[in-house]
Design an enzyme around this catalytic site. Structure first.
Site, short mmCIF file in Angstrom:
data_model
loop_
_atom_site.label_atom_id
_atom_site.label_comp_id
_atom_site.label_asym_id
_atom_site.label_seq_id
_atom_site.Cartn_x
_atom_site.Cartn_y
_atom_site.Cartn_z
N SER A 49 34.04 31.40 45.82
CA SER A 49 34.04 32.41 46.89
C SER A 49 35.29 32.37 47.76
O SER A 49 35.49 33.22 48.61
CB SER A 49 32.80 32.23 47.77
OG SER A 49 32.83 30.95 48.38
N CYS A 50 36.14 31.42 47.52
CA CYS A 50 37.35 31.22 48.34
C CYS A 50 38.48 32.15 47.87
O CYS A 50 38.92 32.08 46.72
CB CYS A 50 37.76 29.75 48.22
SG CYS A 50 39.38 29.34 48.81
N GLN A 51 38.94 33.00 48.77
CA GLN A 51 40.01 33.95 48.45
C GLN A 51 41.30 33.23 48.06
O GLN A 51 41.98 33.61 47.11
CB GLN A 51 40.27 34.88 49.64
CG GLN A 51 41.34 35.91 49.41
CD GLN A 51 40.97 36.95 48.37
OE1 GLN A 51 39.80 37.18 48.09
NE2 GLN A 51 41.97 37.57 47.79
#
Length: 158
Positions: free
Chosen positions: A9-11
């Site tokens: 989920s980390c951009q």
């Protein structure tokens, strides 16, 4: 070997993966939420950090805040075990290779992971010289010197 410690989920993690894929640089992806971290993983990070745990632990993370951690009061083994049990305490992404480590995504800093033999070709540009006289072109001169140095290194190591 390059290790990418990421969460899906980390951009910044997605940018990092895309960058390595675009550069066609092989890596091992470790999803810290799915793949159980090992002591070897933590020590790999620490061996390449300048400031130890301060470089890899997010003091704003929920596990850090909820447990009111004081890293200075904990033994190394306690902190390593805490990270293994609470991987979201880590900053992301963490990129580790040989003696290099980067935390987070920075489009300039990540270039350190480009293999040395490709760096001059990725960073230098020819000013439009013609191939008829490459001796007068600084780019061709620099790339020629680099290739010569790489050949000498391989000959020494062989």
């Amino acid at each position: 070997m390059i290790y990418l410690y990421i969460s899906p989920s980390c951009q910044s993690c997605r940018k990092t993966i895309k960058w390595f894929d675009d550069q066609k640089i092989p890596y091992t992806k470790i999803n810290i939420l799915k793949d159980k971290l090992t002591k070897e993983d933590i020590f790999r990070m620490l061996a390449n950090s300048l400031n130890g745990f301060d470089d890899i632990i997010s003091t704003r993370s929920k596990p850090y805040v909820d447990n009111n951690l004081d890293m200075d009061e904990m033994k190394t083994s306690e902190l390593v075990n805490f990270i293994i049990e609470n991987p979201t305490i880590l900053k992301r992404p963490i990129i580790v290779a040989n003696s290099l480590m980067e935390v987070g995504y920075n489009s300039d800093d990540i270039r350190a992971f480009i293999p040395p033999e490709r760096r001059v070709f990725n960073t230098a540009t020819c000013d439009g010289c013609t191939a008829k006289n490459p001796a007068t072109c600084e780019y061709h001169d620099a790339s020629s010197l680099l290739v010569t140095e790489i050949k000498r290194e391989f000959e020494r190591d062989a």
